[in-house]
Scaffold this motif. Structure first.
Motif, short mmCIF file in Angstrom:
data_model
loop_
_atom_site.label_atom_id
_atom_site.label_comp_id
_atom_site.label_asym_id
_atom_site.label_seq_id
_atom_site.Cartn_x
_atom_site.Cartn_y
_atom_site.Cartn_z
N ASP A 47 -6.65 5.49 -29.37
CA ASP A 47 -6.98 4.56 -28.29
C ASP A 47 -7.60 3.30 -28.87
N VAL A 48 -7.17 2.15 -28.38
CA VAL A 48 -7.72 0.87 -28.84
C VAL A 48 -8.98 0.51 -28.06
N GLY A 49 -9.22 1.18 -26.94
CA GLY A 49 -10.33 0.81 -26.07
C GLY A 49 -11.67 1.36 -26.51
N VAL A 64 -4.28 1.10 -23.80
CA VAL A 64 -3.54 0.65 -24.98
C VAL A 64 -3.85 1.57 -26.16
N PHE A 65 -2.79 1.97 -26.84
CA PHE A 65 -2.90 2.85 -27.99
C PHE A 65 -2.11 2.26 -29.16
N ARG A 66 -2.56 2.58 -30.35
CA ARG A 66 -1.87 2.16 -31.57
C ARG A 66 -1.51 3.42 -32.36
N VAL A 183 1.79 2.18 -25.99
CA VAL A 183 1.53 2.43 -27.40
C VAL A 183 2.43 1.51 -28.22
N TYR A 184 1.86 0.85 -29.21
CA TYR A 184 2.67 0.07 -30.15
C TYR A 184 2.45 0.67 -31.54
N LEU A 200 -5.30 -8.57 -30.67
CA LEU A 200 -5.64 -8.15 -29.31
C LEU A 200 -7.16 -8.08 -29.13
N LEU A 201 -7.85 -7.42 -30.03
CA LEU A 201 -9.29 -7.27 -29.88
C LEU A 201 -10.01 -8.61 -29.97
N THR A 202 -9.53 -9.49 -30.85
CA THR A 202 -10.13 -10.83 -30.95
C THR A 202 -9.90 -11.62 -29.67
#
Length: 271
Positions: A47-49, A64-66, A183-184, A200-202
């Motif tokens: 998870d990116v979150g 969102v997942f990586r 997911v990417y 994305l995070l920036t």
């Protein structure tokens, strides 16, 4: 030493394909909450979150997942993926990688290609490829990188025009896929996927120290202390500021995102 345009282009194509070899050992952050889905065949699926932004917001989890490659997922593992609400799979890999190890996304999961190395938009660069190459080599040597390929590859993810479309499409998929999670992924889930996540995070306002810590977590989830090193990520940001001056200019002029696109991404992910 003379670098021809043909040599620079050949190096770019190879590097954007995501090949990686040994790098200097580097400790990853120790604290990793259970953002991982625990998939044996995609250990970097996470998870990116959960991160806090500089202005006090939180990046929404479960959206969102990586990941690294999904080609080896079992039916049971795909069930874990879909149980998390993920219904879009964005593939950053090149045509050969996709052909050799296809994703086999199940029914109900939309599959989207966002090829970072695609030549469908031509072989074009924002800045002189030879200059970028030489600067990247110098920076890699100064940083002590034993993998000059990765030291070179990261700046080209910013300089190569084709990559802009891939990262733009990935971000727009996140903004528009309101019916479920996204997911990417690439092959190892650390380089092309690492840059996509850093952008994305920036964009969301997550502090750079946290962006870098998330990047380094690939060392933990891949079980290799040398999977990534922070100097590579910093080289990509250095190229960004060299070409565009500001991160916002990169989003607008490089990734071709509008203010509405950026607002939609933030609305989707910030709480």
């Amino acid at each position: 030493m003379t670098i021809t345009r043909r040599a620079a282009l050949a190096l770019t194509a190879a590097l954007l394909a995501g090949a990686a070899v040994a790098t200097p050992a580097q400790a990853a952050p120790a604290a990793t909450w259970e953002r991982s889905l625990g998939l044996a065949n995609a250990t970097n699926f996470r998870d990116v979150g959960g991160y806090t932004t500089a202005d006090g917001h939180t990046v929404r989890t479960g959206v969102v997942f990586r990941s690294n490659k999904l080609s080896n997922l079992t039916a049971a593992e795909w069930q874990v993926v879909t149980a998390h609400g993920i219904n879009r799979d964005v593939d950053l890999r090149n045509i050969q990688e996709r052909g050799d190890e296809p994703d086999h996304a199940p029914a109900g999961v939309a599959y989207q290609v966002a090829d970072v190395a695609s030549l469908s938009h031509g072989i074009r660069f924002h800045d002189n490829a030879g200059v970028t190459l030489l600067a990247a080599i110098a920076a890699g040597l100064l940083s002590g990188s034993s993998d000059l390929g990765q030291s070179i590859g990261y700046p080209f993810m910013v300089n190569f025009v084709g990559a802009d479309y891939a990262f733009r499409d990935t971000l727009k998929a996140i903004a528009t896929n309101t019916s479920g999670g996204v997911v990417y992924h690439c092959s190892a889930g650390k380089d092309r996927t690492g840059w996509a996540t850093a952008v994305l995070l920036t964009l969301l306002g997550v502090p750079m120290a946290t962006v870098e810590a998330d990047f380094l977590l690939s060392n933990t989830y891949l079980g290799r202390a040398d999977a990534v090193q922070v100097a590579w990520l910093r080289a990509a940001f250095a190229e960004l500021y060299h070409i565009y001056g500001t991160f916002t200019a990169y989003l607008h002029s490089g990734l071709m995102l509008t203010d509405a696109d950026i607002a939609a991404i933030k609305a989707r992910l910030l709480v």
